[in-house]
Design a protein around this motif. Structure first.
Motif, short mmCIF file in Angstrom:
data_model
loop_
_atom_site.label_atom_id
_atom_site.label_comp_id
_atom_site.label_asym_id
_atom_site.label_seq_id
_atom_site.Cartn_x
_atom_site.Cartn_y
_atom_site.Cartn_z
N ALA A 24 -46.79 -20.79 -58.59
CA ALA A 24 -45.36 -20.47 -58.53
C ALA A 24 -44.68 -21.28 -57.44
O ALA A 24 -45.16 -21.31 -56.30
N SER A 25 -43.58 -21.91 -57.81
CA SER A 25 -42.71 -22.56 -56.83
C SER A 25 -41.46 -21.71 -56.69
O SER A 25 -40.74 -21.49 -57.66
N VAL A 26 -41.27 -21.19 -55.48
CA VAL A 26 -40.21 -20.21 -55.26
C VAL A 26 -39.35 -20.64 -54.08
O VAL A 26 -39.87 -21.06 -53.05
N SER A 27 -38.04 -20.51 -54.26
CA SER A 27 -37.10 -20.81 -53.18
C SER A 27 -36.43 -19.53 -52.71
O SER A 27 -36.04 -18.70 -53.52
N PHE A 28 -36.33 -19.36 -51.41
CA PHE A 28 -35.52 -18.34 -50.73
C PHE A 28 -36.13 -16.94 -50.72
O PHE A 28 -35.85 -16.18 -49.82
N PHE A 29 -36.94 -16.59 -51.72
CA PHE A 29 -37.43 -15.21 -51.81
C PHE A 29 -38.95 -15.17 -51.78
O PHE A 29 -39.62 -16.15 -52.06
N SER A 30 -39.49 -14.02 -51.46
CA SER A 30 -40.94 -13.87 -51.42
C SER A 30 -41.44 -13.21 -52.70
O SER A 30 -40.69 -12.53 -53.41
N ILE A 31 -42.73 -13.42 -52.96
CA ILE A 31 -43.34 -12.88 -54.17
C ILE A 31 -43.93 -11.51 -53.89
O ILE A 31 -44.62 -11.31 -52.90
N ASP A 32 -43.65 -10.59 -54.77
CA ASP A 32 -44.24 -9.25 -54.69
C ASP A 32 -45.50 -9.27 -55.55
O ASP A 32 -46.53 -9.74 -55.15
N ALA A 33 -45.42 -8.79 -56.76
CA ALA A 33 -46.59 -8.74 -57.63
C ALA A 33 -46.69 -10.01 -58.49
O ALA A 33 -45.70 -10.68 -58.77
N MET A 34 -47.91 -10.32 -58.89
CA MET A 34 -48.19 -11.40 -59.84
C MET A 34 -49.13 -10.83 -60.90
O MET A 34 -49.93 -9.94 -60.60
N GLY A 35 -49.02 -11.37 -62.10
CA GLY A 35 -49.89 -10.82 -63.13
C GLY A 35 -49.96 -11.68 -64.37
O GLY A 35 -49.34 -12.76 -64.44
N TRP A 36 -50.73 -11.19 -65.31
CA TRP A 36 -50.92 -11.86 -66.60
C TRP A 36 -50.67 -10.86 -67.72
O TRP A 36 -51.14 -9.72 -67.67
N TYR A 37 -49.94 -11.31 -68.71
CA TYR A 37 -49.71 -10.56 -69.93
C TYR A 37 -50.19 -11.41 -71.10
O TYR A 37 -50.39 -12.61 -70.95
N ARG A 38 -50.34 -10.79 -72.24
CA ARG A 38 -50.70 -11.57 -73.42
C ARG A 38 -49.98 -11.03 -74.64
O ARG A 38 -49.57 -9.87 -74.69
N GLN A 39 -49.83 -11.92 -75.61
CA GLN A 39 -49.19 -11.55 -76.87
C GLN A 39 -49.94 -12.21 -78.01
O GLN A 39 -49.99 -13.43 -78.11
N ALA A 40 -50.52 -11.37 -78.85
CA ALA A 40 -51.21 -11.85 -80.03
C ALA A 40 -50.22 -11.92 -81.19
O ALA A 40 -49.19 -11.22 -81.18
N PRO A 41 -50.51 -12.71 -82.21
CA PRO A 41 -49.58 -12.81 -83.35
C PRO A 41 -49.30 -11.46 -83.97
O PRO A 41 -50.23 -10.69 -84.25
N GLY A 42 -48.03 -11.15 -84.14
CA GLY A 42 -47.63 -9.91 -84.76
C GLY A 42 -47.70 -8.69 -83.87
O GLY A 42 -47.48 -7.56 -84.33
N LYS A 43 -48.01 -8.90 -82.59
CA LYS A 43 -48.14 -7.77 -81.67
C LYS A 43 -47.18 -7.93 -80.50
O LYS A 43 -46.67 -9.02 -80.24
N GLN A 44 -46.97 -6.84 -79.79
CA GLN A 44 -46.12 -6.88 -78.63
C GLN A 44 -46.86 -7.45 -77.43
O GLN A 44 -48.09 -7.41 -77.36
#
Length: 120
Positions: A24-44
Motif C-alpha cells: 500500500a502506498s498511502v499519503s497523509f493517513f495511517s493504515i488501520d486494518a489490512m485484509g484479504w477478501y475473495r470472490q468466486a464466480p457467481g458468489k458474493q
C-alpha cells in the motif's frame, strides 16, 4: 491518495501453496486494518482474513489452519500465505486496506484483484 499493488496469484494444483502480497502506498493517513477478501464466480465477495495494526487476526472458518495473514507495518504490506489449497479456493482475491481518517472516520480501499485457480 491510496494505491494498492497486489502480487502472487496464479495457477496451482490442489494441495499446493501460494503467497499473496499487497503493498500500500498511502499519503497523509495511517493504515488501520489490512485484509484479504475473495470472490468466486457467481458468489458474493467474502472475507478471507484480516489483521489489525496491532497484529490481531481474524480468519474465515473455511481457511483456518491453512492460511496465514501477516503484515509488515514498516513497508505497509500485507501477506497471505495459503497452504493446502483446494479447488474451492479458486477466486479473485482482493486486498483491502482501512485508513484512519480525520474525526475518527475510516476509509475503505480495494486492490485490483488477483486471480487464483486451484486445479484438482
Amino acid at each position: 491518495q491510496v494505491q494498492l499493488v497486489e502480487s502472487g496469484g496464479g495457477l496451482v494444483q490442489a494441495g499446493g501453496s501460494l503467497r499473496l502480497s499487497c503493498a500500500a502506498s498511502v499519503s497523509f493517513f495511517s493504515i488501520d486494518a489490512m485484509g484479504w477478501y475473495r470472490q468466486a464466480p457467481g458468489k458474493q465477495r467474502e472475507l478471507v482474513a484480516a489483521i489489525t495494526s496491532g497484529g490481531s487476526t481474524n480468519y474465515a472458518d473455511f481457511v483456518k489452519g491453512r492460511f496465514t495473514i501477516s503484515r509488515d507495518n514498516a513497508k505497509n504490506t500485507v501477506y497471505l500465505q495459503m497452504n493446502s489449497l483446494k479447488p474451492e479456493d479458486t477466486a479473485v482475491y482482493y486486498c483491502n486496506v482501512v485508513l484512519r481518517l480525520p474525526i475518527g472516520s475510516r476509509g475503505n480501499y480495494w486492490g485490483q484483484g488477483t486471480h487464483i485457480t486451484v486445479s484438482s
